[in-house]
Design a protein around this motif. Structure first.
Motif, PDB file in Angstrom:
ATOM      1  N   LEU A 520       0.845  -1.194   0.000  1.00  0.00           N
ATOM      2  CA  LEU A 520       0.000   0.000   0.000  1.00  0.00           C
ATOM      3  C   LEU A 520       0.877   1.240   0.000  1.00  0.00           C
ATOM      4  CD1 LEU A 520      -2.713   1.546   0.420  1.00  0.00           C
ATOM      5  CD2 LEU A 520      -2.355   1.239   2.871  1.00  0.00           C
ATOM      6  N   LYS A 521       0.649   2.100  -0.963  1.00  0.00           N
ATOM      7  CA  LYS A 521       1.331   3.387  -1.010  1.00  0.00           C
ATOM      8  C   LYS A 521       0.281   4.493  -1.011  1.00  0.00           C
ATOM      9  CE  LYS A 521       5.598   1.966  -3.313  1.00  0.00           C
ATOM     10  NZ  LYS A 521       6.548   2.255  -4.418  1.00  0.00           N
ATOM     11  N   SER A 522       0.601   5.561  -0.303  1.00  0.00           N
ATOM     12  CA  SER A 522      -0.351   6.668  -0.227  1.00  0.00           C
ATOM     13  C   SER A 522       0.400   7.967   0.002  1.00  0.00           C
ATOM     14  CB  SER A 522      -1.353   6.447   0.909  1.00  0.00           C
ATOM     15  OG  SER A 522      -2.188   7.564   1.080  1.00  0.00           O
ATOM     16  N   GLN A 523      -0.097   9.003  -0.631  1.00  0.00           N
ATOM     17  CA  GLN A 523       0.441  10.341  -0.372  1.00  0.00           C
ATOM     18  C   GLN A 523      -0.196  10.954   0.867  1.00  0.00           C
ATOM     19  OE1 GLN A 523      -0.502  12.220  -4.111  1.00  0.00           O
ATOM     20  NE2 GLN A 523       1.504  11.721  -4.996  1.00  0.00           N
ATOM     21  N   ASN A 524      -1.425  10.546   1.151  1.00  0.00           N
ATOM     22  CA  ASN A 524      -2.108  11.125   2.305  1.00  0.00           C
ATOM     23  C   ASN A 524      -3.199  10.174   2.794  1.00  0.00           C
ATOM     24  OD1 ASN A 524      -2.838  13.363   4.145  1.00  0.00           O
ATOM     25  ND2 ASN A 524      -4.733  13.382   2.962  1.00  0.00           N
ATOM     26  N   GLN A 560       2.001  11.016   4.259  1.00  0.00           N
ATOM     27  CA  GLN A 560       1.426  11.871   5.287  1.00  0.00           C
ATOM     28  C   GLN A 560       0.210  11.191   5.887  1.00  0.00           C
ATOM     29  OE1 GLN A 560       2.985  14.775   5.988  1.00  0.00           O
ATOM     30  NE2 GLN A 560       1.665  15.194   7.731  1.00  0.00           N
ATOM     31  N   LEU A 561       0.111  11.228   7.224  1.00  0.00           N
ATOM     32  CA  LEU A 561      -1.003  10.603   7.933  1.00  0.00           C
ATOM     33  C   LEU A 561      -1.455  11.552   9.026  1.00  0.00           C
ATOM     34  CD1 LEU A 561      -1.274   6.936   9.064  1.00  0.00           C
ATOM     35  CD2 LEU A 561      -1.599   8.725  10.757  1.00  0.00           C
ATOM     36  N   ALA A 562      -2.785  11.657   9.204  1.00  0.00           N
ATOM     37  CA  ALA A 562      -3.314  12.578  10.210  1.00  0.00           C
ATOM     38  C   ALA A 562      -4.544  11.990  10.873  1.00  0.00           C
ATOM     39  CB  ALA A 562      -3.670  13.923   9.574  1.00  0.00           C
ATOM     40  N   PHE A 563      -4.670  12.242  12.183  1.00  0.00           N
ATOM     41  CA  PHE A 563      -5.884  11.927  12.927  1.00  0.00           C
ATOM     42  C   PHE A 563      -5.984  12.896  14.098  1.00  0.00           C
ATOM     43  CE2 PHE A 563      -8.180   9.304  16.195  1.00  0.00           C
ATOM     44  CZ  PHE A 563      -9.418   9.481  15.619  1.00  0.00           C
ATOM     45  N   ARG A 564      -7.113  13.605  14.116  1.00  0.00           N
ATOM     46  CA  ARG A 564      -7.279  14.686  15.079  1.00  0.00           C
ATOM     47  C   ARG A 564      -6.092  15.632  14.976  1.00  0.00           C
ATOM     48  NH1 ARG A 564      -9.844  10.876  19.911  1.00  0.00           N
ATOM     49  NH2 ARG A 564     -11.982  10.901  19.095  1.00  0.00           N
ATOM     50  N   LYS A 565      -5.338  15.905  16.075  1.00  0.00           N
ATOM     51  CA  LYS A 565      -4.192  16.819  16.006  1.00  0.00           C
ATOM     52  C   LYS A 565      -2.894  16.109  15.629  1.00  0.00           C
ATOM     53  CE  LYS A 565      -6.136  19.931  19.499  1.00  0.00           C
ATOM     54  NZ  LYS A 565      -5.937  20.557  20.832  1.00  0.00           N
ATOM     55  N   PHE A 566      -2.935  14.770  15.612  1.00  0.00           N
ATOM     56  CA  PHE A 566      -1.719  14.016  15.346  1.00  0.00           C
ATOM     57  C   PHE A 566      -1.400  14.018  13.858  1.00  0.00           C
ATOM     58  CE2 PHE A 566       0.183   9.906  14.142  1.00  0.00           C
ATOM     59  CZ  PHE A 566       1.392  10.023  14.815  1.00  0.00           C
ATOM     60  N   ALA A 568       1.764  12.651  11.077  1.00  0.00           N
ATOM     61  CA  ALA A 568       2.986  11.867  10.900  1.00  0.00           C
ATOM     62  C   ALA A 568       3.338  11.847   9.427  1.00  0.00           C
ATOM     63  CB  ALA A 568       2.797  10.447  11.414  1.00  0.00           C
ATOM     64  N   GLY A 569       4.629  11.732   9.170  1.00  0.00           N
ATOM     65  CA  GLY A 569       5.103  11.681   7.788  1.00  0.00           C
ATOM     66  C   GLY A 569       6.074  10.536   7.589  1.00  0.00           C
ATOM     67  N   ASN A 570       6.221  10.160   6.320  1.00  0.00           N
ATOM     68  CA  ASN A 570       7.156   9.104   5.957  1.00  0.00           C
ATOM     69  C   ASN A 570       6.911   7.837   6.790  1.00  0.00           C
ATOM     70  OD1 ASN A 570       9.243   7.988   4.458  1.00  0.00           O
ATOM     71  ND2 ASN A 570      10.826   8.664   5.891  1.00  0.00           N
ATOM     72  N   VAL A 571       5.627   7.395   6.816  1.00  0.00           N
ATOM     73  CA  VAL A 571       5.238   6.229   7.601  1.00  0.00           C
ATOM     74  C   VAL A 571       5.577   4.962   6.817  1.00  0.00           C
ATOM     75  CG1 VAL A 571       3.339   5.060   8.751  1.00  0.00           C
ATOM     76  CG2 VAL A 571       3.362   7.560   8.619  1.00  0.00           C
ATOM     77  N   LYS A 572       6.362   4.102   7.429  1.00  0.00           N
ATOM     78  CA  LYS A 572       6.758   2.852   6.781  1.00  0.00           C
ATOM     79  C   LYS A 572       6.654   1.716   7.796  1.00  0.00           C
ATOM     80  CE  LYS A 572      10.094   5.052   3.655  1.00  0.00           C
ATOM     81  NZ  LYS A 572       9.347   4.839   2.414  1.00  0.00           N
ATOM     82  N   GLY A 573       6.246   0.550   7.309  1.00  0.00           N
ATOM     83  CA  GLY A 573       6.159  -0.602   8.185  1.00  0.00           C
ATOM     84  C   GLY A 573       5.194  -1.627   7.655  1.00  0.00           C
ATOM     85  N   THR A 574       4.942  -2.633   8.444  1.00  0.00           N
ATOM     86  CA  THR A 574       4.025  -3.709   8.087  1.00  0.00           C
ATOM     87  C   THR A 574       2.817  -3.667   9.001  1.00  0.00           C
ATOM     88  OG1 THR A 574       5.855  -5.107   7.342  1.00  0.00           O
ATOM     89  CG2 THR A 574       3.769  -6.195   7.823  1.00  0.00           C
ATOM     90  N   PHE A 589       8.015   6.411  11.698  1.00  0.00           N
ATOM     91  CA  PHE A 589       7.508   7.619  11.050  1.00  0.00           C
ATOM     92  C   PHE A 589       8.135   8.843  11.699  1.00  0.00           C
ATOM     93  CE2 PHE A 589       4.508   6.177  14.266  1.00  0.00           C
ATOM     94  CZ  PHE A 589       4.340   7.289  15.078  1.00  0.00           C
ATOM     95  N   ALA A 590       8.093   9.938  10.969  1.00  0.00           N
ATOM     96  CA  ALA A 590       8.552  11.228  11.476  1.00  0.00           C
ATOM     97  C   ALA A 590       7.352  11.981  12.014  1.00  0.00           C
ATOM     98  CB  ALA A 590       9.230  12.029  10.363  1.00  0.00           C
TER      99      ALA A 590
END
Length: 867
Positions: A520-524, A560-566, A568-574, A589-590
Motif C-alpha cells: 500500500l502506497k499513499s500520499q495522504n 502523510q497521515l493525520a488523525f485529530r491533532k496528530f 505523521a510523515g514518511n510512515v513505513k512498516g508492516t 515515522f517522522a
C-alpha cells in the motif's frame, strides 16, 4: 287485445289468483310427498349404501353423519356424508381423504324403485393425499371391484357420469421417482360415460398450482392453472388428447399426444407448446424471488416454448424430456429510471439426458445478448447435472456502473460514475439445492478481468467521496491479482498491488474471509474523514470497528497521515489484521520534529470495547508538539503550553477504548523511561506558587539541560519516582503522584545554598528573609517540602516524614562511613585517636532519634515570612 283485457279484467285476475294458489298447493303437496318418500326410504338407502361400501371398501372410513336430502340437487336425491375421514390402504394407515361433505346423487325414481344408481359424486372442502411408494405400491387403492350385489330389498350401483370437486387440496407424491404435485382445486368437473369402452372424457377446472417437483427439482409453482381438456378414452387404458388447452398463469399452452396405460409401464408421447406467448407475460409470471428485479419494467417481445415428453413412465422410469424456449426481439423499459434494454435475445434448451433424470439433465443458454443505452452485455452458459449442478458460463459487459446499480436496484449506492468492463469465465459445482458453499467455490475455476476507469461512487450514510478509481484485476480461480488499484476516499488516496485471495467465496458465501496480501502506497491518509461517524455542531464522533471477514497483510508506505491533532510523515512498516486484531510491526515515522518507532495492536474482538497496546521509541521528539498532538494525554495539569524541549523515551502502553475512540482512563497503564534535553517549564502553577512560597525569585520559566526518569501511569495516577531537576533557577529533588483530576502529592527537596546563592539572594539578609538559620557545618542544609492540594491551588507544608527519612538515610550513610574508617584504621595496625565528638554512652538508634527531635523542635528548621 287491449279491449279484451279491459272487458275481462276481473276474470283474468281471478284466474291468476287461482293459478298461484294452485301452484303453491301443488308445491306444498310435492314437498310433503317428497319428504314422506325420504322419510319412508332413507333407512333403506343408508342400508344399501353401507352394504355396498362395506363390500368393496378395502380400508376404514369414518363418517360423523349420514343423511338423505331431496331438495339440495332436485330432481336428484343426495346421500350426504358429513365429516368423512378415509384411511390409507397401506400399512401406515395415515389419512388418505378428509372431506367436509361427500354427495352421492341418484334419480328420484331410484328412490321409489329402491334400486339406486349413482351417476354423480361431489367432494367438497376436502384434502386428498395420494402416494406412490418405492416398491410400486400405493396408498389409494381403497376399492375392490366386484359384480353388483343385492342387499335386502335394495341395490346400490355406480354408473358415474361426472365427478365434481369443490375446494379440494390434492397432493400426489411419487416417492420412487421423487416427483410431487400439489394443486388446490377451486372448482372442477370431470365428465364422461365411464361405463363405456370408448368415450370422451371432459375436464374443466379452475385450479391453483402450489408446486410441481420433478426428481427433487422444483419446476414451477404458485400459479393459477385453468384446464379445458377433452380426452378420448379407449378401454380405460389409453388416452388421446382431442383438446388440450392449458392456461398456466398468463401463458396459453397446447397439449397434444397419447398416454397409454395398456402395458406394464405407462407410455407417454406428448407435445406441449405455446401459442402467442408474450415476453411481458413471462416476466410477470416469474417466481417472486426473481420477479422483484423486474418491478417497474414494461416489457415486449416474443417468447417461445416447445417441449416433447416421450418414453415409459412408472416406478423407477421417467420419460425423455426435450424443451426449447427463448426470447426474440425483446425490450424492457423502466419508467422511473428511464433504462431501456433493447435487442434482447435468449435461446435456451433443456434435456434430461440419456438416463432421463436430473443427474443427466442439462440446461444450455446458447445465446444471451442485449443492449442497455447502446452498451452491450452478452454471454452463454451451461448447467449440467441438476442434482449436483456444474455451472459453466461466460459473461462480457461494458455497461456503465451507474446502469448496473440502477438495474440491480442497489439502494446502498447513491451516486456512481465512470467506466466498467467485465470479461469473466466461471466453471464450478453447486452444492445441495443448487446453492454454492465454500468447498464449491474453492474447487471452481474463474478466469478473466475486471477493469475500472475513472470510477467514483458514494455510499448511503457515508460522508466519503470515493473517486478517481482505476483498477485492473486479473482473476485466477479464487484469487485476484491486483495489477493496478488506485483511487481516492475524499482527501485520502491509495495505490495497491498484490493479491486478493478467496474473493469469490467471500463475495457469495456467508462466513468466508477475504485475504489481502499487498503493498500500500499513499500520499495522504486522513483518518479524520475515514473514521468519521457523525458530525454535530459541537463535536465530531469517530468510530472504529474491525471487520471479522477480512484478513490482510500490507507493507505500507505513507507520505502523510493525520488523525485529530496528530500528524505523521514518511510512515513505513508492516500492518496486518487477523481475527479482528490489528497489528503494527516495526512501523516508523517522522512526527513532532522527531522520529518514532512503534509496534502494537488493536484488539477489536469485543463489541463493547477495543484493547490498544503498543511499545514505542521516541527520538528527539518536541515535547510541546507531543503534548499538543496527543491532547495533553487527557489531563489538564501540565499542558503543551507549559513545556519545551526534546524528549527521547521508551514507552509501553495499554488501555481500553470504546468503538467511538473514547478512552477508559481507569484502564490506562503506561511505563515510560524518558529523557528531556534543553527543557523549559513555563508557567507551571505549582512552580510559580513555590517561588512565592520560598521567595526564590521568578520560577515562571525554569530551564534545565537534562531530565531523566521513569514515569508510570496506572488507575488515573501519574507516579513520579525520585528525580533531580537542575535548572537555571533552582535545583530540586522531586517525587510524588499526580492524578488525572489534578490532585497532587509532591515531595520536594531544595538546598538552602541554592536559595541563598546568586540571583536568588534578595537585598534582605537570609536571617531576615527566612527566619532563624542554623548551618549544618557543610553548607548543605536541605529544605524538605510537601505539596498537596490541586494544580490550581497547591498547599505547601514542611515535610517531616521526608526529614525523618533523610536523617535515617544520612545516619545510615555516616555509620557505613565510620565502619569503613575503623576498618581501614584497624586493618593498618594504627592506634589512632578516638573521636570524642561521638558519645560512647549512646547507641546509634538513640542518636538518630535525638537528632530528629532536635530538628523537629526547630534546630534546623527554616522559617520565612509569608506574603
Amino acid at each position: 287485445m287491449i279491449t279484451f283485457f279491459k272487458n275481462n279484467k276481473h276474470n283474468i285476475w281471478l284466474f291468476t289468483r287461482l293459478a298461484i294458489i294452485s301452484g303453491l298447493i301443488f308445491t306444498l303437496v310435492m314437498v310433503v310427498i317428497l319428504s314422506v318418500l325420504v322419510w319412508l326410504y332413507q333407512d333403506n338407502v343408508k342400508e344399501s349404501f353401507l352394504a355396498r361400501i362395506n363390500e368393496g371398501l378395502q380400508t376404514e372410513i369414518f363418517v360423523d353423519d349420514l343423511s338423505v336430502n331431496i331438495f339440495r340437487n332436485f330432481p336428484s336425491v343426495s346421500l350426504t356424508l358429513q365429516n368423512v375421514t378415509m384411511l390409507e390402504s397401506s400399512e401406515q394407515k395415515d389419512t388418505l381423504l378428509s372431506a367436509g361433505q361427500v354427495y352421492f346423487r341418484f334419480s328420484i325414481f331410484d328412490l321409489i324403485r329402491q334400486n339406486y344408481t349413482v351417476k354423480q359424486i361431489e367432494i367438497a372442502r376436502a384434502n386428498l393425499d395420494m402416494k406412490l411408494f418405492e416398491d410400486n405400491t400405493n396408498n389409494f387403492t381403497f376399492w375392490q371391484s366386484s359384480d353388483d350385489t343385492k342387499t335386502g330389498n335394495g341395490e346400490f350401483n355406480f354408473q358415474l357420469q361426472s365427478v365434481i370437486f369443490n375446494q379440494v387440496q390434492y397432493d400426489f407424491t411419487d416417492l420412487a421417482n421423487h416427483h410431487k404435485v400439489g394443486v388446490l382445486i377451486h372448482r372442477a368437473r370431470l365428465k364422461g360415460d365411464f361405463n363405456q369402452a370408448v368415450y370422451a372424457l371432459e375436464f374443466n377446472g379452475d385450479l391453483y398450482l402450489d408446486e410441481l417437483i420433478i426428481d427433487k427439482i422444483f419446476m414451477i409453482g404458485q400459479r393459477n392453472l385453468d384446464l379445458d381438456i377433452i380426452l378420448n378414452v379407449y378401454n380405460n387404458n389409453k388416452l388421446e388428447f382431442s383438446k388440450g388447452h392449458i392456461t398456466l398463469g398468463s401463458h396459453d399452452l397446447i397439449a397434444q399426444g397419447v398416454i397409454d396405460f395398456s402395458g406394464d409401464n405407462t407410455l407417454l408421447d406428448l407435445n406441449i407448446f405455446a401459442e402467442k406467448l408474450k415476453f411481458d407475460d413471462f416476466v410477470r409470471d416469474l417466481p417472486s424471488n426473481y420477479a422483484k428485479y423486474f418491478e417497474g419494467y414494461r416489457s415486449k417481445g416474443d417468447f417461445y416454448f416447445d417441449a416433447s415428453i416421450r418414453g415409459a413412465f412408472s416406478s423407477g422410469l421417467n420419460p425423455g424430456i426435450d424443451a426449447k424456449f427463448g426470447i426474440h426481439s425483446g425490450e424492457m423499459y423502466h419508467r422511473k429510471t428511464k433504462l431501456r434494454f433493447e435487442d434482447i435475445y435468449i435461446d435456451a434448451a433443456f434435456n434430461n439426458g440419456y438416463r432421463h433424470n436430473t443427474e443427466t439433465s442439462s440446461l444450455i443458454i446458447s445465446n444471451l445478448k442485449a443492449k442497455l443505452n447502446k452498451r452491450e452485455v452478452s454471454g452463454r452458459g451451461t448447467l449440467i447435472n441438476l442434482r449436483e449442478p456444474l455451472l459453466d458460463f461466460q459473461l462480457y459487459s461494458d455497461i456503465k456502473p451507474d446502469h448496473w446499480v440502477r438495474v440491480l436496484q442497489i439502494d446502498t449506492i447513491t451516486e456512481v460514475n465512470g467506466e466498467l468492463l467485465i470479461d469473466l469465465e466461471f466453471r464450478g459445482k453447486l452444492g445441495e439445492k443448487a446453492s454454492f458453499n465454500a468447498q464449491n467455490f474453492m474447487a471452481s475455476r474463474v478466469k478473466g478481468t475486471i477493469r475500472a476507469e475513472g470510477m467514483g461512487f458514494r455510499l448511503k450514510d457515508d460522508p466519503l467521496d470515493y473517486n478517481s478509481i482505476y483498477a485492473d484485476f486479473l482473476f485466477n480461480n479464487n484469487d485476484v491479482a491486483i495489477n493496478h488499484f488506485s483511487g481516492n476516499a475524499s482527501s485520502s488516496n491509495f495505490k495497491m498491488s498484490g493479491y486478493f485471495r478467496n474473493v469469490i467465496p467471500w463475495l457469495f458465501v456467508e462466513n468466508e474471509r477475504l485475504i489481502v496480501d499487498a503493498s500500500l502506497k499513499s500520499q495522504n491518509i486522513n483518518f479524520n474523514e475515514l473514521l468519521q461517524h457523525n458530525v454535530s455542531e459541537s463535536d465530531t464522533i469517530y468510530r472504529l470497528t474491525l471487520p471479522d471477514k477480512i484478513i490482510f497483510n500490507l507493507k505500507a508506505d505513507i507520505d502523510q497521515l493525520a488523525f485529530r491533532k496528530f500528524e505523521a510523515g514518511n510512515v513505513k512498516g508492516t500492518i496486518s489484521m487477523h481475527d479482528q486484531v490489528f497489528y503494527a510491526s516495526d512501523v516508523s515515522f517522522a512526527a513532532m520534529k522527531g522520529h518514532i518507532n512503534v509496534s502494537g495492536y488493536i484488539n477489536g474482538q469485543s463489541a463493547e470495547h477495543l484493547v490498544i497496546g503498543c511499545d514505542a521509541s521516541f527520538f528527539d521528539v518536541d515535547v510541546h508538539d507531543l503534548f499538543y498532538q496527543m491532547g495533553n494525554f487527557g489531563q489538564e495539569g501540565i499542558k503543551d503550553e507549559n513545556l519545551r524541549g526534546l524528549i527521547t523515551a521508551q514507552a509501553s502502553f495499554v488501555s481500553q477504548w470504546t468503538p467511538f475512540l473514547e478512552i477508559d482512563w481507569n484502564s490506562l497503564e503506561t511505563t515510560a523511561n524518558i529523557k528531556v534535553e534543553n527543557g523549559e517549564l513555563i508557567n507551571y502553577k505549582p512552580m510559580v506558587a513555590l517561588s512565592r512560597f520560598i521567595r526564590v525569585g521568578d520560577l515562571n520559566q525554569v530551564k534545565f539541560s537534562t531530565l531523566e526518569n521513569q514515569i508510570r501511569i496506572k488507575g488515573q495516577n501519574i507516579i513520579i519516582p525520585d528525580m533531580e531537576i537542575n535548572s537555571n533557577a533552582i535545583n530540586i529533588k522531586l517525587s510524588g503522584e499526580h492524578t488525572f483530576q489534578n490532585e497532587i502529592d509532591y515531595r520536594l527537596q531544595v538546598l538552602l545554598s541554592d536559595l541563598l546563592a546568586g540571583r536568588n539572594r534578595q537585598n534582605r539578609n537570609p536571617q531576615e528573609q527566612y527566619g532563624d538559620i542554623i548551618d549544618d557545618g557543610l553548607g548543605r542544609t536541605t529544605l524538605f517540602l510537601a505539596v498537596g492540594g490541586t494544580i490550581d491551588d497547591p498547599v505547601f507544608r514542611y515535610d517531616r516524614r521526608g526529614v525523618r527519612e533523610k536523617l535515617r538515610e544520612d545516619f545510615r550513610q555516616e555509620r557505613q562511613n565510620l565502619r569503613e574508617v575503623f576498618r581501614r584504621e584497624f586493618a593498618s595496625g594504627s592506634n589512632g585517636p578516638v573521636n570524642d565528638t561521638v558519645p560512647n554512652n549512646l547507641s546509634q538508634r538513640e542518636k538518630e532519634q535525638k537528632e530528629i527531635r532536635k530538628r523537629e523542635k526547630g534546630k534546623f528548621v527554616i522559617e520565612w515570612d509569608e506574603d
